[in-house]
Scaffold this motif. Sequence first.
Motif, PDB file in Angstrom:
ATOM      1  N   LEU A   9       0.814  -1.217   0.000  1.00  0.00           N
ATOM      2  CA  LEU A   9       0.000   0.000   0.000  1.00  0.00           C
ATOM      3  C   LEU A   9       0.850   1.272   0.000  1.00  0.00           C
ATOM      4  N   PRO A  10       1.947   1.356   0.782  1.00  0.00           N
ATOM      5  CA  PRO A  10       2.772   2.565   0.706  1.00  0.00           C
ATOM      6  C   PRO A  10       3.322   2.832  -0.699  1.00  0.00           C
ATOM      7  N   LEU A  11       3.733   1.785  -1.394  1.00  0.00           N
ATOM      8  CA  LEU A  11       4.218   1.945  -2.766  1.00  0.00           C
ATOM      9  C   LEU A  11       3.096   2.412  -3.685  1.00  0.00           C
ATOM     10  N   ILE A  12       1.918   1.849  -3.522  1.00  0.00           N
ATOM     11  CA  ILE A  12       0.778   2.233  -4.362  1.00  0.00           C
ATOM     12  C   ILE A  12       0.431   3.705  -4.138  1.00  0.00           C
ATOM     13  N   VAL A  13       0.423   4.136  -2.873  1.00  0.00           N
ATOM     14  CA  VAL A  13       0.122   5.537  -2.558  1.00  0.00           C
ATOM     15  C   VAL A  13       1.183   6.452  -3.164  1.00  0.00           C
ATOM     16  N   ALA A  14       2.468   6.078  -3.003  1.00  0.00           N
ATOM     17  CA  ALA A  14       3.555   6.899  -3.555  1.00  0.00           C
ATOM     18  C   ALA A  14       3.451   6.979  -5.070  1.00  0.00           C
ATOM     19  N   TRP A  15       3.127   5.888  -5.708  1.00  0.00           N
ATOM     20  CA  TRP A  15       3.032   5.847  -7.177  1.00  0.00           C
ATOM     21  C   TRP A  15       1.882   6.729  -7.657  1.00  0.00           C
ATOM     22  N   LEU A  16       0.736   6.629  -7.006  1.00  0.00           N
ATOM     23  CA  LEU A  16      -0.430   7.417  -7.420  1.00  0.00           C
ATOM     24  C   LEU A  16      -0.224   8.912  -7.188  1.00  0.00           C
ATOM     25  N   ARG A  17       0.521   9.266  -6.144  1.00  0.00           N
ATOM     26  CA  ARG A  17       0.771  10.676  -5.847  1.00  0.00           C
ATOM     27  C   ARG A  17       1.939  11.238  -6.646  1.00  0.00           C
ATOM     28  N   GLY A  18       2.691  10.373  -7.360  1.00  0.00           N
ATOM     29  CA  GLY A  18       3.840  10.848  -8.118  1.00  0.00           C
ATOM     30  C   GLY A  18       4.970  11.286  -7.203  1.00  0.00           C
ATOM     31  N   HIS A  19       5.156  10.572  -6.108  1.00  0.00           N
ATOM     32  CA  HIS A  19       6.175  10.931  -5.118  1.00  0.00           C
ATOM     33  C   HIS A  19       7.569  10.818  -5.734  1.00  0.00           C
ATOM     34  N   HIS A  20       8.451  11.751  -5.401  1.00  0.00           N
ATOM     35  CA  HIS A  20       9.789  11.778  -5.979  1.00  0.00           C
ATOM     36  C   HIS A  20      10.706  10.708  -5.390  1.00  0.00           C
ATOM     37  N   ASN A  21      10.309  10.045  -4.324  1.00  0.00           N
ATOM     38  CA  ASN A  21      11.123   8.999  -3.694  1.00  0.00           C
ATOM     39  C   ASN A  21      10.461   7.624  -3.806  1.00  0.00           C
ATOM     40  N   LYS A  22       9.827   7.332  -4.932  1.00  0.00           N
ATOM     41  CA  LYS A  22       9.125   6.057  -5.102  1.00  0.00           C
ATOM     42  C   LYS A  22      10.045   4.861  -4.893  1.00  0.00           C
TER      43      LYS A  22
ATOM     44  N   SER B 273      12.872   4.571  -3.192  1.00  0.00           N
ATOM     45  CA  SER B 273      13.279   4.417  -1.792  1.00  0.00           C
ATOM     46  C   SER B 273      12.132   3.887  -0.943  1.00  0.00           C
ATOM     47  N   ILE B 274      10.937   4.373  -1.206  1.00  0.00           N
ATOM     48  CA  ILE B 274       9.765   3.897  -0.469  1.00  0.00           C
ATOM     49  C   ILE B 274       9.536   2.416  -0.771  1.00  0.00           C
ATOM     50  N   PHE B 275       9.705   2.036  -2.037  1.00  0.00           N
ATOM     51  CA  PHE B 275       9.554   0.626  -2.414  1.00  0.00           C
ATOM     52  C   PHE B 275      10.558  -0.251  -1.682  1.00  0.00           C
ATOM     53  N   LEU B 276      11.815   0.167  -1.646  1.00  0.00           N
ATOM     54  CA  LEU B 276      12.846  -0.635  -0.985  1.00  0.00           C
ATOM     55  C   LEU B 276      12.594  -0.745   0.519  1.00  0.00           C
ATOM     56  N   LEU B 277      12.202   0.358   1.146  1.00  0.00           N
ATOM     57  CA  LEU B 277      11.883   0.320   2.569  1.00  0.00           C
ATOM     58  C   LEU B 277      10.712  -0.612   2.818  1.00  0.00           C
ATOM     59  N   ASN B 278       9.687  -0.502   1.988  1.00  0.00           N
ATOM     60  CA  ASN B 278       8.503  -1.336   2.131  1.00  0.00           C
ATOM     61  C   ASN B 278       8.828  -2.812   1.891  1.00  0.00           C
ATOM     62  N   LEU B 279       9.659  -3.082   0.899  1.00  0.00           N
ATOM     63  CA  LEU B 279      10.009  -4.457   0.557  1.00  0.00           C
ATOM     64  C   LEU B 279      10.813  -5.131   1.658  1.00  0.00           C
ATOM     65  N   PHE B 280      11.847  -4.452   2.167  1.00  0.00           N
ATOM     66  CA  PHE B 280      12.749  -5.081   3.115  1.00  0.00           C
ATOM     67  C   PHE B 280      12.356  -4.912   4.585  1.00  0.00           C
ATOM     68  N   LEU B 281      11.671  -3.827   4.925  1.00  0.00           N
ATOM     69  CA  LEU B 281      11.327  -3.603   6.327  1.00  0.00           C
ATOM     70  C   LEU B 281       9.827  -3.512   6.585  1.00  0.00           C
TER      71      LEU B 281
ATOM     72  N   TRP C  34       7.683  -5.830   6.724  1.00  0.00           N
ATOM     73  CA  TRP C  34       7.227  -6.924   7.593  1.00  0.00           C
ATOM     74  C   TRP C  34       7.368  -6.582   9.070  1.00  0.00           C
ATOM     75  N   THR C  35       8.139  -5.547   9.410  1.00  0.00           N
ATOM     76  CA  THR C  35       8.333  -5.198  10.819  1.00  0.00           C
ATOM     77  C   THR C  35       7.208  -4.328  11.359  1.00  0.00           C
ATOM     78  N   VAL C  36       6.225  -4.034  10.605  1.00  0.00           N
ATOM     79  CA  VAL C  36       5.088  -3.165  10.919  1.00  0.00           C
ATOM     80  C   VAL C  36       5.552  -1.721  11.107  1.00  0.00           C
ATOM     81  N   ILE C  37       6.591  -1.490  11.880  1.00  0.00           N
ATOM     82  CA  ILE C  37       7.116  -0.129  12.024  1.00  0.00           C
ATOM     83  C   ILE C  37       7.650   0.357  10.674  1.00  0.00           C
ATOM     84  N   GLY C  38       8.363  -0.510   9.965  1.00  0.00           N
ATOM     85  CA  GLY C  38       8.854  -0.164   8.637  1.00  0.00           C
ATOM     86  C   GLY C  38       7.719   0.121   7.675  1.00  0.00           C
ATOM     87  N   TRP C  39       6.626  -0.642   7.789  1.00  0.00           N
ATOM     88  CA  TRP C  39       5.466  -0.442   6.932  1.00  0.00           C
ATOM     89  C   TRP C  39       4.819   0.901   7.238  1.00  0.00           C
ATOM     90  N   ILE C  40       4.689   1.237   8.525  1.00  0.00           N
ATOM     91  CA  ILE C  40       4.075   2.511   8.924  1.00  0.00           C
ATOM     92  C   ILE C  40       4.942   3.681   8.463  1.00  0.00           C
TER      93      ILE C  40
END
Length: 116
Positions: free
Chosen positions: A23-36, A38-46, A48-54
């Motif tokens: 969901l964070p990647l989807i939100v970043a993609w739809l908003r045209g975020h300039h750090n897509k 980085s957000i994807f990598l954080l979401n992918l690797f962290l 699962w820790t819930v804190i990383g997802w938040i």
Amino acid sequence: MVVDASSMQSGVMKGMVIALYFLPLIVAWLRGHHNKASIFLLNLFLGWTVIGWIVALIWSASAIKKRSPTLSGELPTSGAGKDGAYLELEKLAELRERGHLTAEEFEAEKAKVLNR
């Protein structure tokens, strides 16, 4: 051909869980975020820790940095009137002082502003 309803439901559930996880990647993609990326990598690797997802979700919903017109090569457009022309001349002079405009480019743009 017989379709098993339980396997279809489990496939739909898996898709929904994956969509929720990213969901964070989807939100970043739809908003045209300039750090897509980085957000994807954080979401992918962290994620699962819930804190990383938040953190990824908050980052994807954060303010999007707008490009400065002076950095993209476009001249800013100001309001009409003498004040607008004065502000544009100040910005042109600042660009010249920074080395973004040559003296010839500055004179050409100054003439355009003054001839309006």
